[in-house]
Structure formats: structure tokens, C-alpha cells
Design a protein around this motif. Sequence first.
Motif, PDB file in Angstrom:
ATOM      1  N   GLY A 100      23.606  -0.502 -85.062  1.00 17.12           N
ATOM      2  CA  GLY A 100      24.936  -0.294 -85.621  1.00 17.12           C
ATOM      3  C   GLY A 100      25.022   0.871 -86.580  1.00 17.12           C
ATOM      4  N   ARG A 101      26.137   1.615 -86.485  1.00 16.46           N
ATOM      5  CA  ARG A 101      26.339   2.785 -87.341  1.00 16.46           C
ATOM      6  C   ARG A 101      26.203   2.445 -88.825  1.00 16.46           C
ATOM      7  NH1 ARG A 101      29.137   7.880 -87.425  1.00 16.46           N
ATOM      8  NH2 ARG A 101      29.867   7.697 -85.248  1.00 16.46           N
ATOM      9  N   ALA A 102      26.774   1.319 -89.240  1.00 15.36           N
ATOM     10  CA  ALA A 102      26.742   0.974 -90.662  1.00 15.36           C
ATOM     11  C   ALA A 102      25.313   0.814 -91.161  1.00 15.36           C
ATOM     12  CB  ALA A 102      27.538  -0.310 -90.903  1.00 15.36           C
ATOM     13  N   ASN A 103      24.461   0.179 -90.372  1.00 19.93           N
ATOM     14  CA  ASN A 103      23.071   0.007 -90.780  1.00 19.93           C
ATOM     15  C   ASN A 103      22.324   1.330 -90.784  1.00 19.93           C
ATOM     16  OD1 ASN A 103      22.852  -2.782 -91.369  1.00 19.93           O
ATOM     17  ND2 ASN A 103      22.840  -3.270 -89.193  1.00 19.93           N
ATOM     18  N   TYR A 104      22.575   2.179 -89.805  1.00 19.07           N
ATOM     19  CA  TYR A 104      21.928   3.494 -89.783  1.00 19.07           C
ATOM     20  C   TYR A 104      22.359   4.310 -91.002  1.00 19.07           C
ATOM     21  CZ  TYR A 104      19.867   3.204 -85.082  1.00 19.07           C
ATOM     22  OH  TYR A 104      19.079   2.884 -83.999  1.00 19.07           O
ATOM     23  N   ARG A 105      23.644   4.248 -91.327  1.00 17.64           N
ATOM     24  CA  ARG A 105      24.142   4.989 -92.487  1.00 17.64           C
ATOM     25  C   ARG A 105      23.504   4.483 -93.778  1.00 17.64           C
ATOM     26  NH1 ARG A 105      29.473   3.606 -92.507  1.00 17.64           N
ATOM     27  NH2 ARG A 105      30.014   5.345 -91.115  1.00 17.64           N
ATOM     28  N   ALA A 106      23.474   3.169 -93.948  1.00 16.47           N
ATOM     29  CA  ALA A 106      22.925   2.599 -95.173  1.00 16.47           C
ATOM     30  C   ALA A 106      21.434   2.861 -95.304  1.00 16.47           C
ATOM     31  CB  ALA A 106      23.206   1.095 -95.211  1.00 16.47           C
ATOM     32  N   ALA A 107      20.698   2.696 -94.201  1.00 13.41           N
ATOM     33  CA  ALA A 107      19.256   2.953 -94.243  1.00 13.41           C
ATOM     34  C   ALA A 107      18.976   4.420 -94.539  1.00 13.41           C
ATOM     35  CB  ALA A 107      18.620   2.557 -92.913  1.00 13.41           C
ATOM     36  N   GLY A 108      19.730   5.303 -93.910  1.00 13.72           N
ATOM     37  CA  GLY A 108      19.529   6.723 -94.146  1.00 13.72           C
ATOM     38  C   GLY A 108      19.788   7.102 -95.590  1.00 13.72           C
ATOM     39  N   ALA A 109      20.858   6.560 -96.169  1.00 18.01           N
ATOM     40  CA  ALA A 109      21.178   6.863 -97.561  1.00 18.01           C
ATOM     41  C   ALA A 109      20.084   6.366 -98.495  1.00 18.01           C
ATOM     42  CB  ALA A 109      22.522   6.242 -97.928  1.00 18.01           C
ATOM     43  N   ALA A 110      19.572   5.182 -98.224  1.00 21.47           N
ATOM     44  CA  ALA A 110      18.548   4.593 -99.089  1.00 21.47           C
ATOM     45  C   ALA A 110      17.217   5.326 -98.979  1.00 21.47           C
ATOM     46  CB  ALA A 110      18.361   3.120 -98.745  1.00 21.47           C
ATOM     47  N   LEU A 111      16.889   5.812 -97.790  1.00 20.59           N
ATOM     48  CA  LEU A 111      15.578   6.406 -97.542  1.00 20.59           C
ATOM     49  C   LEU A 111      15.585   7.930 -97.556  1.00 20.59           C
ATOM     50  CD1 LEU A 111      14.456   4.026 -94.643  1.00 20.59           C
ATOM     51  CD2 LEU A 111      13.826   3.888 -97.068  1.00 20.59           C
ATOM     52  N   GLY A 112      16.755   8.525 -97.721  1.00 24.88           N
ATOM     53  CA  GLY A 112      16.839   9.971 -97.716  1.00 24.88           C
ATOM     54  C   GLY A 112      16.604  10.578 -96.346  1.00 24.88           C
ATOM     55  N   LEU A 113      17.066   9.894 -95.303  1.00 23.82           N
ATOM     56  CA  LEU A 113      16.891  10.342 -93.923  1.00 23.82           C
ATOM     57  C   LEU A 113      18.256  10.486 -93.254  1.00 23.82           C
ATOM     58  CD1 LEU A 113      14.012   7.915 -92.846  1.00 23.82           C
ATOM     59  CD2 LEU A 113      13.782  10.365 -93.337  1.00 23.82           C
ATOM     60  N   PRO A 114      18.438  11.496 -92.405  1.00 26.59           N
ATOM     61  CA  PRO A 114      19.730  11.700 -91.731  1.00 26.59           C
ATOM     62  C   PRO A 114      19.900  10.803 -90.511  1.00 26.59           C
ATOM     63  CG  PRO A 114      18.232  13.433 -91.069  1.00 26.59           C
ATOM     64  CD  PRO A 114      17.486  12.590 -92.085  1.00 26.59           C
ATOM     65  N   LEU A 115      19.791   9.503 -90.703  1.00 26.45           N
ATOM     66  CA  LEU A 115      19.785   8.583 -89.577  1.00 26.45           C
ATOM     67  C   LEU A 115      21.139   8.472 -88.890  1.00 26.45           C
ATOM     68  CD1 LEU A 115      17.595   5.670 -90.991  1.00 26.45           C
ATOM     69  CD2 LEU A 115      16.912   7.507 -89.449  1.00 26.45           C
ATOM     70  N   GLU A 116      22.209   8.643 -89.629  1.00 28.10           N
ATOM     71  CA  GLU A 116      23.519   8.560 -88.978  1.00 28.10           C
ATOM     72  C   GLU A 116      23.725   9.746 -88.038  1.00 28.10           C
ATOM     73  OE1 GLU A 116      28.216   7.651 -90.026  1.00 28.10           O
ATOM     74  OE2 GLU A 116      26.809   8.129 -91.655  1.00 28.10           O
ATOM     75  N   ASP A 117      23.260  10.909 -88.446  1.00 32.52           N
ATOM     76  CA  ASP A 117      23.390  12.103 -87.603  1.00 32.52           C
ATOM     77  C   ASP A 117      22.319  12.156 -86.526  1.00 32.52           C
ATOM     78  OD1 ASP A 117      25.579  12.990 -89.043  1.00 32.52           O
ATOM     79  OD2 ASP A 117      24.360  14.177 -90.426  1.00 32.52           O
ATOM     80  N   LYS A 118      21.129  11.630 -86.842  1.00 31.69           N
ATOM     81  CA  LYS A 118      20.009  11.668 -85.912  1.00 31.69           C
ATOM     82  C   LYS A 118      19.401  10.272 -85.785  1.00 31.69           C
ATOM     83  CE  LYS A 118      18.831  16.470 -87.039  1.00 31.69           C
ATOM     84  NZ  LYS A 118      17.760  17.393 -87.528  1.00 31.69           N
ATOM     85  N   PRO A 119      20.107   9.353 -85.135  1.00 37.12           N
ATOM     86  CA  PRO A 119      19.629   7.967 -85.065  1.00 37.12           C
ATOM     87  C   PRO A 119      18.291   7.812 -84.369  1.00 37.12           C
ATOM     88  CG  PRO A 119      21.482   8.327 -83.566  1.00 37.12           C
ATOM     89  CD  PRO A 119      21.386   9.529 -84.438  1.00 37.12           C
ATOM     90  N   GLU A 120      17.917   8.784 -83.531  1.00 39.96           N
ATOM     91  CA  GLU A 120      16.634   8.697 -82.823  1.00 39.96           C
ATOM     92  C   GLU A 120      15.441   8.733 -83.769  1.00 39.96           C
ATOM     93  OE1 GLU A 120      17.878  13.010 -83.059  1.00 39.96           O
ATOM     94  OE2 GLU A 120      18.866  11.132 -82.511  1.00 39.96           O
ATOM     95  N   LEU A 121      15.643   9.194 -85.001  1.00 40.69           N
ATOM     96  CA  LEU A 121      14.552   9.222 -85.974  1.00 40.69           C
ATOM     97  C   LEU A 121      14.022   7.820 -86.265  1.00 40.69           C
ATOM     98  CD1 LEU A 121      15.824  11.838 -88.605  1.00 40.69           C
ATOM     99  CD2 LEU A 121      14.100  12.167 -86.822  1.00 40.69           C
ATOM    100  N   ALA A 122      14.883   6.820 -86.138  1.00 38.59           N
ATOM    101  CA  ALA A 122      14.460   5.438 -86.419  1.00 38.59           C
ATOM    102  C   ALA A 122      13.439   4.936 -85.423  1.00 38.59           C
ATOM    103  CB  ALA A 122      15.669   4.507 -86.434  1.00 38.59           C
ATOM    104  N   ALA A 123      13.303   5.625 -84.288  1.00 45.24           N
ATOM    105  CA  ALA A 123      12.328   5.218 -83.274  1.00 45.24           C
ATOM    106  C   ALA A 123      10.991   5.913 -83.447  1.00 45.24           C
ATOM    107  CB  ALA A 123      12.882   5.497 -81.876  1.00 45.24           C
ATOM    108  N   LEU A 124      10.827   6.695 -84.504  1.00 42.19           N
ATOM    109  CA  LEU A 124       9.542   7.327 -84.801  1.00 42.19           C
ATOM    110  C   LEU A 124       8.794   6.463 -85.806  1.00 42.19           C
ATOM    111  CD1 LEU A 124      10.676  11.055 -85.200  1.00 42.19           C
ATOM    112  CD2 LEU A 124       9.744   9.926 -83.160  1.00 42.19           C
ATOM    113  N   PRO A 125       7.519   6.156 -85.569  1.00 36.42           N
ATOM    114  CA  PRO A 125       6.789   5.243 -86.457  1.00 36.42           C
ATOM    115  C   PRO A 125       6.862   5.608 -87.944  1.00 36.42           C
ATOM    116  CG  PRO A 125       5.533   5.595 -84.472  1.00 36.42           C
ATOM    117  CD  PRO A 125       6.711   6.532 -84.379  1.00 36.42           C
ATOM    118  N   ALA A 126       6.749   6.887 -88.273  1.00 36.66           N
ATOM    119  CA  ALA A 126       6.748   7.285 -89.684  1.00 36.66           C
ATOM    120  C   ALA A 126       8.039   6.866 -90.377  1.00 36.66           C
ATOM    121  CB  ALA A 126       6.545   8.787 -89.803  1.00 36.66           C
ATOM    122  N   HIS A 127       9.147   6.883 -89.651  1.00 36.83           N
ATOM    123  CA  HIS A 127      10.437   6.485 -90.213  1.00 36.83           C
ATOM    124  C   HIS A 127      10.774   5.036 -89.877  1.00 36.83           C
ATOM    125  CE1 HIS A 127      10.791  10.655 -91.091  1.00 36.83           C
ATOM    126  NE2 HIS A 127      11.111  11.040 -89.861  1.00 36.83           N
TER     127      HIS A 127
END
Length: 205
Positions: free
Chosen positions: A122-149
Motif C-alpha cells: 500500500g502507498r500509505a505504508n510505503y510513504r510512511a516507511a520511506g519517511a521514517a527510514l530516509g528512503l524514497p520508497l513512494e517514488d521507488k517502491p522496488e527498493l523495498a525488495a532489496l535486502p539492505a532496505h
Amino acid sequence: MPGSGVLLGGAALVGLGAWAMRGGAAAAPLTVDQLCAVMPRLTPSVAASYLGPLLAAMREAEVTTVARVAAFLAQLAHESGELRYWEELATGDAYEGRKDLGNTQPGDGRRYKGRGPIQLTGRANYRAAGAALGLPLEDKPELAALPAHGFRVAGWYWQSRHLNALADVADFVGVTRAINGGTNGLDNRVMYFDRAQRVLKTEAA
């Protein structure tokens, strides 16, 4: 747990080692052998490549006791098929228009389908996680599928839902509801939880 998905096999091997004391409580150790014992479908080489970012994410989320680590590993094992599935194979169309997930734009269902070891959705979770972790997850959701992130995302989700507190009082059903929205796969999750407890407590004994 998804029936199938993208298989990942590994980042560079990182340094391993025991944890230090944190927050006044002894941290739970975790080794490649232990991780493979909890998730036997993982090969030692893949487990070794995941252990560093997994430990770092658990420290960040204060998942640092046997009870917390066992519950965390159990949920990740179920959600990701023992850390083998890092992106939901389903199209994500089932999430289209799900305002409860923040999916308000056309295509959000596919764009923000489940990713990472906890299957962030969900967009809301990607946005919130990205904001908390300093990652552009809303713009680049595929980053969440990389182990480091992905491990950090799982840790963020765990901590943001206050799941350490539930793990501390052995409310594993409550942990499951917070992650799943219900109790789907509870028996399988409990199997991993019991296994993780045995593995970790045997090491600590």
C-alpha cells in the motif's frame, strides 16, 4: 505467505558477530547456523549474505531479546517463504482502490504490492516507511525488495506497530493480527515461532 515470488540470493557477505548489551537486556545472538535452523530452506550462503542487514535492522528496531527475535523471525519466515520471496508474484490488482492502504491513484495496487520480508503493501505504508527510514520508497517502491532496505522496512513496520511490547508478553496472536490483519497462516507462524525459540534458547543455555 505468497505462493511464489521473486527469489533473491544475495548481497555481499558482511561481518557477523554477537550483539552487545542494549537497553539493559541481553541481546539475542543469531548466527548463520541458527538462521538456517529456523528457516531450513535457506542455504548457508544465502543466509550468510542476509545476516548482516538482518541483524542491523533488528538492532535498529530494538528486536534484541530471544522473545522478540523469535517472534520477528517467525513472522518474516511465514510472510516471505523463509526469506525466499521478496516481491509478491500476484499483480497487485487486488489492492487497487484500497483507500485503507492509501491506494488512491490509478495503478497503485500494482505499484505498491507486497515487497520485502514482511510484504509491505500500500502507498500509505510505503510513504510512511520511506519517511521514517530516509528512503524514497513512494517514488521507488522496488527498493523495498532489496535486502539492505527490505529488512529495515520490516523492522520499521514491527516497531511502528509496537510489536516488541506484544512479543514481550508472549502475545503472538496479537503480533500476527498486526501484521496480517487477521490470523491467516497462524499455525505455520506458530511452528516457526516455536522452532525459533528452541534454536535461540538452546544457544543461550
